[in-house]
Design a protein around this motif. Structure first.
Motif, PDB file in Angstrom:
ATOM      1  N   VAL A   1       0.698  -0.912  -0.140  1.00 42.47           N
ATOM      2  CA  VAL A   1       0.375   0.100  -0.215  1.00 42.47           C
ATOM      3  C   VAL A   1       1.033   0.938   0.253  1.00 42.47           C
ATOM      4  O   VAL A   1       1.808   0.860   0.697  1.00 42.47           O
ATOM      5  CB  VAL A   1      -0.737   0.099   1.260  1.00 42.47           C
ATOM      6  CG1 VAL A   1      -1.650   1.721   1.301  1.00 42.47           C
ATOM      7  CG2 VAL A   1      -1.689  -1.153   1.318  1.00 42.47           C
ATOM      8  N   ALA A   2       0.504   2.122  -0.974  1.00 50.66           N
ATOM      9  CA  ALA A   2       1.654   3.172  -0.986  1.00 50.66           C
ATOM     10  C   ALA A   2       0.744   4.826  -0.712  1.00 50.66           C
ATOM     11  O   ALA A   2      -0.362   4.340  -1.882  1.00 50.66           O
ATOM     12  CB  ALA A   2       2.409   3.251  -2.264  1.00 50.66           C
ATOM     13  N   GLY A   3       0.930   5.526  -0.363  1.00 50.63           N
ATOM     14  CA  GLY A   3       0.856   6.809  -0.410  1.00 50.63           C
ATOM     15  C   GLY A   3      -0.818   6.453   0.483  1.00 50.63           C
ATOM     16  O   GLY A   3      -1.087   8.599   0.833  1.00 50.63           O
ATOM     17  N   GLU A   4      -0.803   6.069   1.729  1.00 50.12           N
ATOM     18  CA  GLU A   4      -1.541   6.333   2.207  1.00 50.12           C
ATOM     19  C   GLU A   4      -1.313   6.627   3.653  1.00 50.12           C
ATOM     20  O   GLU A   4       0.448   6.559   4.321  1.00 50.12           O
ATOM     21  CB  GLU A   4      -2.706   5.405   2.723  1.00 50.12           C
ATOM     22  CG  GLU A   4      -3.048   4.429   1.130  1.00 50.12           C
ATOM     23  CD  GLU A   4      -4.495   4.835   0.758  1.00 50.12           C
ATOM     24  OE1 GLU A   4      -5.117   5.332   1.912  1.00 50.12           O
ATOM     25  OE2 GLU A   4      -4.261   4.847  -0.439  1.00 50.12           O
ATOM     26  N   LYS A   5      -2.244   8.181   4.824  1.00 50.22           N
ATOM     27  CA  LYS A   5      -0.629   8.216   5.205  1.00 50.22           C
ATOM     28  C   LYS A   5      -1.695   7.680   6.976  1.00 50.22           C
ATOM     29  O   LYS A   5      -0.995   7.426   8.187  1.00 50.22           O
ATOM     30  CB  LYS A   5      -1.683  10.131   5.550  1.00 50.22           C
ATOM     31  CG  LYS A   5      -1.115  10.798   4.769  1.00 50.22           C
ATOM     32  CD  LYS A   5      -1.113  12.320   5.256  1.00 50.22           C
ATOM     33  CE  LYS A   5      -0.844  13.361   3.643  1.00 50.22           C
ATOM     34  NZ  LYS A   5      -0.175  13.728   3.749  1.00 50.22           N
TER      35      LYS A   5
END
Length: 44
Positions: free
Chosen positions: A16-20
């Motif tokens: 998972v990329a880009g999730e805060k």
């Protein structure tokens, strides 16, 4: 949530990329999605 299902050396995993922050229950979702026999189709 955008993710990529990958595998290597006999292990299946998702990236998972880009999730805060991740949604509640994402650990159980990951276990289900990483099933080697589950084929996911890309969304158009």
């Amino acid at each position: 949530m955008n993710f990529t299902k990958m595998h290597g050396l006999g292990n299946d995993f998702i990236v998972v990329a880009g999730e805060k922050e991740l949604p509640a229950g994402v650990d159980q979702l990951a276990i289900q999605l990483c099933n080697r026999f589950l084929e996911l189709e890309p969304m158009a």
